[in-house]
Structure formats: C-alpha cells, structure tokens
Design a protein around this motif. Sequence first.
Motif, PDB file in Angstrom:
ATOM      1  N   PHE A 120     -26.535   5.459 -27.370  1.00 58.92           N
ATOM      2  CA  PHE A 120     -26.732   4.235 -26.613  1.00 58.92           C
ATOM      3  C   PHE A 120     -26.752   4.458 -25.102  1.00 58.92           C
ATOM      4  CE2 PHE A 120     -25.331   2.453 -30.695  1.00 58.92           C
ATOM      5  CZ  PHE A 120     -26.329   1.508 -30.881  1.00 58.92           C
ATOM      6  N   PRO A 123     -31.509   5.289 -23.716  1.00 57.40           N
ATOM      7  CA  PRO A 123     -32.363   4.342 -24.446  1.00 57.40           C
ATOM      8  C   PRO A 123     -33.750   4.901 -24.735  1.00 57.40           C
ATOM      9  CG  PRO A 123     -32.256   3.760 -22.122  1.00 57.40           C
ATOM     10  CD  PRO A 123     -31.256   4.866 -22.334  1.00 57.40           C
ATOM     11  N   PHE A 182     -35.757  -1.569 -29.099  1.00 49.61           N
ATOM     12  CA  PHE A 182     -35.180  -0.762 -28.031  1.00 49.61           C
ATOM     13  C   PHE A 182     -33.673  -0.968 -28.058  1.00 49.61           C
ATOM     14  CE2 PHE A 182     -36.967  -4.673 -26.148  1.00 49.61           C
ATOM     15  CZ  PHE A 182     -35.841  -5.295 -25.641  1.00 49.61           C
ATOM     16  N   PHE A 183     -32.925  -0.091 -27.394  1.00 50.24           N
ATOM     17  CA  PHE A 183     -31.462  -0.168 -27.448  1.00 50.24           C
ATOM     18  C   PHE A 183     -30.863   0.391 -26.166  1.00 50.24           C
ATOM     19  CE2 PHE A 183     -32.713   3.812 -29.513  1.00 50.24           C
ATOM     20  CZ  PHE A 183     -31.942   4.753 -28.846  1.00 50.24           C
ATOM     21  N   TYR A 184     -29.583   0.066 -25.958  1.00 54.47           N
ATOM     22  CA  TYR A 184     -28.840   0.565 -24.795  1.00 54.47           C
ATOM     23  C   TYR A 184     -27.375   0.182 -24.983  1.00 54.47           C
ATOM     24  CZ  TYR A 184     -27.951   1.768 -19.868  1.00 54.47           C
ATOM     25  OH  TYR A 184     -27.493   2.334 -18.710  1.00 54.47           O
ATOM     26  N   PHE A 190     -29.397  -3.667 -19.033  1.00 57.49           N
ATOM     27  CA  PHE A 190     -30.767  -3.436 -19.477  1.00 57.49           C
ATOM     28  C   PHE A 190     -31.624  -4.668 -19.198  1.00 57.49           C
ATOM     29  CE2 PHE A 190     -34.363  -2.842 -22.209  1.00 57.49           C
ATOM     30  CZ  PHE A 190     -34.475  -1.488 -22.450  1.00 57.49           C
ATOM     31  N   ILE A 227     -36.603   2.144 -19.223  1.00 54.49           N
ATOM     32  CA  ILE A 227     -36.002   3.231 -19.998  1.00 54.49           C
ATOM     33  C   ILE A 227     -35.869   4.491 -19.150  1.00 54.49           C
ATOM     34  CG2 ILE A 227     -36.530   4.821 -21.899  1.00 54.49           C
ATOM     35  CD1 ILE A 227     -37.408   2.331 -23.495  1.00 54.49           C
ATOM     36  N   GLY A 232     -33.181   7.288 -20.154  1.00 57.28           N
ATOM     37  CA  GLY A 232     -33.738   7.466 -21.485  1.00 57.28           C
ATOM     38  C   GLY A 232     -35.092   8.150 -21.448  1.00 57.28           C
TER      39      GLY A 232
END
Length: 327
Positions: A120, A123, A182-184, A190, A227, A232
């Motif tokens: 996490f 990203p 998408f993720f973080y 974000f 990102i 990321g």
Amino acid sequence: MSGQAFNVMIVGQAGRLQYEAVLFAMSLALTTTNVRLFVAEPQQGDLWDSDPRIKDPEIRSILEDHGATFLPFENRHFGQSYPYGNKIEALLALPEAEPFVFFDTDTLVLSDLCAVPFDFARPTASLRREGTWPRIELYGPGYHDTWAALYHRFGLDFQSSLDPRWPDEYWQRYLYFNAGFFFYHCPRRFGQRFLDYALSIRDDPPPELVCQSLDPWLDQVALPLVIQSLGGGRDTLPGGALDGSVTCHYRTFPLLYAREDESVIRMLENIAAPNRIKRVLKQHEPLLRTLYQGRGWKARALFDRDALPRGEQGFRNRLKREGFWMR
C-alpha cells in the motif's frame, strides 16, 4: 504488504451502477473476509440534474446485507458533467490513513482479495488497458511531448516513468493505466493529489494538450501522475491477480460473455440466481436480456475461442453488428 486489513470502495448511484454494485458486493462477500466495503454515494446538489442517490430500498437492503456501508459524499468539482470524477471526490470521504482499494463497479471478485500482496506504500492501477489517450494528430505533439508536459507541470521525474522495453512514440512506453482499480495507504492523501492534478489539467491544460479530449479521459490522464508522485509505478503488484484470477473488470455484460473465461460467467450466474436478487437485477435491461434471457451465451457463440479479437474494439464491433451490444 499482504495480510493487512483494508477498505474497499466502489461508487454506487441510481442507474446502471446500482445493479453492478449489487453484483460486486455479492461477489466480494462470497470470496473475501477481513475487508470493509464502502459504497460511496454522491449526494443531490447543484452539480446534478437529478438526485443521483440509490432510491430503491431493496437494492440498499441487499447491499447492506452483503456487508456494504453507504458513504455519502458531496460533489464540489465534478458531478453530472463528469461522473468519472466521483471516484476522485469520494476518496476524501473514506477513513483517513486506512489502506484502501478502489474498484469500478463493473468488476467481479472471483477469489479472496486478501490473498493479493498489496504494497500500500507503492500504488499502482490496472494495466488491462489499450492506447486510448492521447490521440496523436498528424501535426500535433507526439506521445513523448504530451506526457512530458504533464510531468513537468507537476515537477515529476518523467524519465523514470518510461518503460524502456518499448520504443519512443509507442503508447506502452509511457505510464498509462485504466482507472478500474487503484490503491494506496491513505485515501485522503491520494484523493487530494488526484483532485489537485485533475483540476489543474482540466482548468489549465498545458499547450501540448491542445489537440486532446479530456472527456472521458481526465481521470486516466491524471492517475499515472498521481501514482508516480506517490512512489508507485507499473510493477508494484504481481501480474495475473487483479484483472486476472482474483478480479475481473468486465466493463459490460455482453463483453463479459463474449470475452471472459467461463469461470467468470459461472460466478455471475451463481450470484444472480436467487429470486430476491433476480427480481432486482431484471429491472436492468442489459442484465435481463444478456443474463436472464440467454442472449449472453448467443453472443459468446459468435467468437472462436481459439482466435479471439486482440483488442476490445474487435469484440464491440462484432457484438454491435450482430445486435448484441448493450450498455
């Protein structure tokens, strides 16, 4: 890394998305524990022509019965004119400093989402995409100049974003995602970065974007910049899980039947079979005709499984030509 508890967010609102949200929530509940599902719901306001909230009480009940928590949020910058902006503004309503994964509602969860080794802190987003942006004009800037202008706008390292496996002026050399997931580790950070970049590009685009449309591409133009800025990139998640064995971003129901593995169809038909669910989903004509009236299997029969079209447009064109396309 893997093993963390995290939140999952989709956007739910009246119309097509509410039916997709039901299927997403049911597939998540069937496969995954130890996550919290938030259905982010835009609220009525000046930026909507009509109330976007889910008004069907049975749909709301089904979502809650399958673990969903409704998350109201206000549209201050997007709304009716650009509903893709919901995924940006909704992030600011999620619990701060808690890891999250966002999914488009037209996604099914096929197996345990908690088995995916998310990092996490680094990203990424969906690489199941095609070269949809920018559209290069004969006498306009190329891929390099267009993307470089955006990286320079936000003080980012453009060179490190390039994939040297691809040649100059080929779209895959440049960092580009589909925004289907998408993720973080913090949705607020974000989301604010996503919002700042998207508004800057929309309201004051660099001159190199003069030939480019940002509707509906704005979110996917800003996303790789976000990102990159948060540490990321394209390779922070092992391939073959999301948009693979763990989730399927099917986009439309005719495409699902025509393109995806039979295991995806079995998942869809399994969760859509109970009478309570069927009564709700039959209200959506693409599901009624494609799933419940059997047209999906007829659409699938149009395609040779050993010689499928290489791109999504090949599926779309054939389905439209044969009268099976529905959105």
